[in-house]
Design a protein around this motif. Structure first.
Motif, PDB file in Angstrom:
ATOM      1  N   ASP A   1       0.912  -1.296   0.038  1.00 47.13           N
ATOM      2  CA  ASP A   1      -0.155   0.172  -0.104  1.00 47.13           C
ATOM      3  C   ASP A   1       0.916   1.222   0.091  1.00 47.13           C
ATOM      4  OD1 ASP A   1      -2.342  -1.688   0.029  1.00 47.13           O
ATOM      5  OD2 ASP A   1      -2.297  -1.564   2.025  1.00 47.13           O
ATOM      6  N   PHE A   2       2.023   1.052  -0.486  1.00 43.36           N
ATOM      7  CA  PHE A   2       2.860   2.336  -0.369  1.00 43.36           C
ATOM      8  C   PHE A   2       3.819   2.372  -1.847  1.00 43.36           C
ATOM      9  CE2 PHE A   2       6.753   4.342   1.119  1.00 43.36           C
ATOM     10  CZ  PHE A   2       6.345   5.638   1.703  1.00 43.36           C
ATOM     11  N   PRO A   3       3.874   3.394  -2.536  1.00 40.97           N
ATOM     12  CA  PRO A   3       4.616   3.375  -3.765  1.00 40.97           C
ATOM     13  C   PRO A   3       5.911   3.300  -3.975  1.00 40.97           C
ATOM     14  CG  PRO A   3       3.324   5.302  -3.717  1.00 40.97           C
ATOM     15  CD  PRO A   3       3.170   4.511  -2.647  1.00 40.97           C
ATOM     16  N   GLY A   4       6.493   3.745  -2.506  1.00 46.07           N
ATOM     17  CA  GLY A   4       8.050   3.863  -2.407  1.00 46.07           C
ATOM     18  C   GLY A   4       8.374   5.303  -2.923  1.00 46.07           C
ATOM     19  N   TYR A   5       9.321   5.917  -1.979  1.00 50.60           N
ATOM     20  CA  TYR A   5       9.809   7.249  -2.279  1.00 50.60           C
ATOM     21  C   TYR A   5      11.469   7.484  -1.736  1.00 50.60           C
ATOM     22  CZ  TYR A   5       4.863   8.502  -2.504  1.00 50.60           C
ATOM     23  OH  TYR A   5       3.557   8.463  -2.982  1.00 50.60           O
ATOM     24  N   ARG A   6      11.768   8.530  -2.739  1.00 47.71           N
ATOM     25  CA  ARG A   6      13.459   8.578  -2.432  1.00 47.71           C
ATOM     26  C   ARG A   6      13.640  10.174  -2.067  1.00 47.71           C
ATOM     27  NH1 ARG A   6      16.300   5.181  -3.702  1.00 47.71           N
ATOM     28  NH2 ARG A   6      18.189   5.687  -4.804  1.00 47.71           N
ATOM     29  N   ASN A   7      14.633  10.597  -1.076  1.00 44.65           N
ATOM     30  CA  ASN A   7      14.774  11.661  -0.722  1.00 44.65           C
ATOM     31  C   ASN A   7      13.678  12.382   0.119  1.00 44.65           C
ATOM     32  OD1 ASN A   7      16.636  13.736  -0.227  1.00 44.65           O
ATOM     33  ND2 ASN A   7      16.240  15.052  -1.901  1.00 44.65           N
ATOM     34  N   ILE A   8      13.061  11.606   0.911  1.00 46.21           N
ATOM     35  CA  ILE A   8      11.972  11.977   1.829  1.00 46.21           C
ATOM     36  C   ILE A   8      12.320  12.936   3.031  1.00 46.21           C
ATOM     37  CG2 ILE A   8      10.512  11.078   3.511  1.00 46.21           C
ATOM     38  CD1 ILE A   8      10.546   8.372   2.045  1.00 46.21           C
ATOM     39  N   HIS A   9      11.553  14.094   3.113  1.00 46.93           N
ATOM     40  CA  HIS A   9      11.751  15.137   4.161  1.00 46.93           C
ATOM     41  C   HIS A   9      10.287  15.232   5.065  1.00 46.93           C
ATOM     42  CE1 HIS A   9      15.146  15.838   1.948  1.00 46.93           C
ATOM     43  NE2 HIS A   9      15.730  16.782   2.782  1.00 46.93           N
ATOM     44  N   VAL A  10      10.467  15.765   6.229  1.00 45.76           N
ATOM     45  CA  VAL A  10       9.277  16.091   6.882  1.00 45.76           C
ATOM     46  C   VAL A  10       9.494  17.745   7.525  1.00 45.76           C
ATOM     47  CG1 VAL A  10      10.127  15.019   9.076  1.00 45.76           C
ATOM     48  CG2 VAL A  10       7.520  15.147   8.644  1.00 45.76           C
ATOM     49  N   GLY A  11       8.294  18.149   7.631  1.00 44.98           N
ATOM     50  CA  GLY A  11       7.967  19.510   8.058  1.00 44.98           C
ATOM     51  C   GLY A  11       6.651  19.790   8.667  1.00 44.98           C
ATOM     52  N   VAL A  12       6.547  20.837   9.204  1.00 44.99           N
ATOM     53  CA  VAL A  12       5.187  21.300  10.093  1.00 44.99           C
ATOM     54  C   VAL A  12       4.647  22.290   8.894  1.00 44.99           C
ATOM     55  CG1 VAL A  12       3.922  22.331  11.837  1.00 44.99           C
ATOM     56  CG2 VAL A  12       6.096  21.061  12.195  1.00 44.99           C
ATOM     57  N   GLN A  13       3.400  21.757   8.650  1.00 47.45           N
ATOM     58  CA  GLN A  13       2.474  22.581   7.559  1.00 47.45           C
ATOM     59  C   GLN A  13       1.921  23.624   8.207  1.00 47.45           C
ATOM     60  OE1 GLN A  13      -0.340  20.401   4.921  1.00 47.45           O
ATOM     61  NE2 GLN A  13      -1.737  22.133   5.302  1.00 47.45           N
ATOM     62  N   ARG A  14       1.828  24.841   7.521  1.00 51.17           N
ATOM     63  CA  ARG A  14       1.328  26.150   8.019  1.00 51.17           C
ATOM     64  C   ARG A  14      -0.181  26.044   7.756  1.00 51.17           C
ATOM     65  NH1 ARG A  14       3.481  31.209   9.492  1.00 51.17           N
ATOM     66  NH2 ARG A  14       1.757  32.873   9.321  1.00 51.17           N
ATOM     67  N   ARG A  15      -0.979  26.769   8.633  1.00 49.46           N
ATOM     68  CA  ARG A  15      -2.338  26.552   8.472  1.00 49.46           C
ATOM     69  C   ARG A  15      -2.848  27.229   7.131  1.00 49.46           C
ATOM     70  NH1 ARG A  15      -3.667  29.800  12.613  1.00 49.46           N
ATOM     71  NH2 ARG A  15      -4.096  31.513  11.374  1.00 49.46           N
TER      72      ARG A  15
END
Length: 162
Positions: free
Chosen positions: A30-44
């Protein structure tokens, strides 16, 4: 930032994340796979405006968000530029995405850190001290980036004692 230096009603919301899933996550059913993954907080209300992107292979990630605590009939209501939702249904989005060679971020999933499970005494203390801390791991049980609704026990909300 010193929580004691904040204005009355101001709360510093610190999100402390560990166990990130890695920069590359392979394909799964159920996951296509990704490269160069990052995470951040989204502004409202600004899906493409993110606070402090961290690479998926970082040892940890910390975000500090300013919020304002307003008293309501049902208890405290936290608001701020990175707080999403309506009173009684507030949360923060952690957005997962890939970063291309030009530095452009393309979101593929989000984790919704719900405030509705913060214990009232923890929120009372956070308003008094000016600091609310959420600690969580960012890898789900399948080894992928954590997504969907995040409530205890996936996140631990705390406030320093007075």
């Amino acid at each position: 930032m010193n929580p004691g230096a904040l204005d009355d009603g101001a709360v510093l919301l610190r999100i402390e994340a560990s166990h990130l899933p890695g920069r590359d996550c392979g394909q799964a059913p159920d996951f296509p796979g990704y490269r160069n993954i990052h995470v951040g907080v989204q502004r409202r209300d600004r899906r493409d405006e993110l606070l402090e992107l961290h690479p998926g292979d970082a040892p940890a990630a910390v975000w500090e968000l300013e919020a304002t605590a307003m008293v309501k009939e049902s208890g405290w209501d936290l608001r701020g530029p990175y707080v999403q939702g309506r009173p009684g249904g507030r949360f923060v989005y952690l957005s997962w995405g890939t970063v291309d060679d030009a530095g452009a971020f393309s979101m593929f999933r989000r984790a919704k850190l719900w405030f509705d499970a913060i214990l009232p005494d923890v929120l009372d203390t956070a308003v008094k001290t000016g600091l609310l801390v959420g600690r969580l791991g960012l890898t789900d049980s399948s080894g992928q980036p954590l997504c969907a609704a995040v409530r205890p026990p996936l996140i631990e909300w705390s406030a320093p004692a007075i």
